[in-house]
Motif scaffolding. Structure first.
Motif, short mmCIF file in Angstrom:
data_model
loop_
_atom_site.label_atom_id
_atom_site.label_comp_id
_atom_site.label_asym_id
_atom_site.label_seq_id
_atom_site.Cartn_x
_atom_site.Cartn_y
_atom_site.Cartn_z
N ARG A 111 0.83 -1.21 0.00
CA ARG A 111 0.00 0.00 0.00
C ARG A 111 0.86 1.25 0.00
O ARG A 111 0.38 2.32 -0.36
CB ARG A 111 -0.92 0.00 1.21
N ARG A 112 2.11 1.12 0.41
CA ARG A 112 3.03 2.27 0.40
C ARG A 112 3.44 2.59 -1.03
O ARG A 112 3.58 1.67 -1.85
CB ARG A 112 4.28 1.96 1.21
N PRO A 113 3.67 3.85 -1.35
CA PRO A 113 4.02 4.22 -2.72
C PRO A 113 5.22 3.47 -3.30
O PRO A 113 5.19 3.08 -4.45
CB PRO A 113 4.31 5.72 -2.62
N LEU B 290 -20.36 -0.41 0.51
CA LEU B 290 -18.90 -0.21 0.55
C LEU B 290 -18.61 1.28 0.56
O LEU B 290 -19.04 2.00 -0.34
CB LEU B 290 -18.26 -0.88 -0.67
N ASP B 291 -17.88 1.74 1.58
CA ASP B 291 -17.57 3.17 1.61
C ASP B 291 -16.39 3.48 0.69
O ASP B 291 -15.60 2.61 0.33
CB ASP B 291 -17.32 3.67 3.03
N ARG B 292 -16.29 4.72 0.29
CA ARG B 292 -15.30 5.14 -0.71
C ARG B 292 -13.86 4.90 -0.22
O ARG B 292 -12.99 4.49 -1.00
CB ARG B 292 -15.51 6.62 -1.06
N GLU B 293 -13.60 5.14 1.04
CA GLU B 293 -12.25 4.96 1.58
C GLU B 293 -11.81 3.50 1.45
O GLU B 293 -10.70 3.21 1.01
CB GLU B 293 -12.19 5.41 3.04
N ARG B 294 -12.67 2.58 1.81
CA ARG B 294 -12.34 1.15 1.71
C ARG B 294 -12.16 0.74 0.25
O ARG B 294 -11.26 -0.03 -0.09
CB ARG B 294 -13.44 0.31 2.37
N PHE B 295 -13.02 1.26 -0.63
CA PHE B 295 -12.90 0.98 -2.05
C PHE B 295 -11.54 1.45 -2.58
O PHE B 295 -10.86 0.72 -3.29
CB PHE B 295 -14.04 1.65 -2.83
N ASP B 296 -11.16 2.67 -2.23
CA ASP B 296 -9.88 3.22 -2.69
C ASP B 296 -8.70 2.40 -2.17
O ASP B 296 -7.73 2.17 -2.89
CB ASP B 296 -9.73 4.68 -2.27
N GLU B 297 -8.77 1.94 -0.92
CA GLU B 297 -7.70 1.11 -0.35
C GLU B 297 -7.57 -0.20 -1.11
O GLU B 297 -6.47 -0.64 -1.43
CB GLU B 297 -7.99 0.82 1.13
N GLU B 298 -8.70 -0.83 -1.38
CA GLU B 298 -8.66 -2.12 -2.09
C GLU B 298 -8.19 -1.95 -3.53
O GLU B 298 -7.41 -2.75 -4.04
CB GLU B 298 -10.02 -2.80 -2.03
N LEU B 299 -8.65 -0.90 -4.19
CA LEU B 299 -8.22 -0.63 -5.55
C LEU B 299 -6.70 -0.39 -5.60
O LEU B 299 -6.01 -0.90 -6.48
CB LEU B 299 -8.98 0.55 -6.14
N ALA B 300 -6.19 0.36 -4.64
CA ALA B 300 -4.75 0.64 -4.60
C ALA B 300 -3.96 -0.64 -4.40
O ALA B 300 -2.92 -0.85 -5.04
CB ALA B 300 -4.44 1.64 -3.49
#
Length: 121
Positions: A55-57, A92-102
């Motif tokens: 998850r880190r860049p 599904l909240d947006r924050e969780r979606f963004d984390e999973e997508l990343a």
């Protein structure tokens, strides 16, 4: 001659050991990467554990550099890191979606970019 290296992310999850077994049977040395470095080492196979936070860049690049330094260039990449959200998509909240997508897509892109030079040699 050294065995080719397969890098398996999510190696400590449910899918990781299945991928590790298949890669070992195909003749690969295993670089088993997990968030906490707790992947099970199969017996009778050349394998090493690696801890990584994809998850880190720069997590993917750092992981690949460590694997290549210890084991040689990565010749196969099996990306199974991350879990999956459960329940209706509408909940599904947006924050969780963004984390999973990343983790699923963003980390895959970073991993492919990091292993590509070694695969082209």
């Amino acid at each position: 001659m050294a065995l080719p290296v397969a890098l398996i992310t999510g190696a400590s999850g449910k899918l990781g050991p299945i991928l590790a077994q298949a890669a070992a049977e195909a003749g690969y040395a295993l670089a088993l990467a997990g968030h906490q470095g707790r992947a099970e080492l199969p017996s009778g196979v050349l394998a090493q554990r690696f801890s990584a936070d994809l998850r880190r860049p720069n997590g993917a690049l750092a992981l690949v550099r460590r694997v290549e330094k210890k084991m040689g260039p990565v010749r196969a990449l099996l990306h199974a890191a991350g879990g999956f959200a459960t329940g209706p998509l509408s909940s599904l909240d947006r924050e969780r979606f963004d984390e999973e997508l990343a983790l699923h897509a963003g980390a895959l892109l970073s991993l492919v970019q990091a292993v590509r030079p070694g695969m082209r040699r």
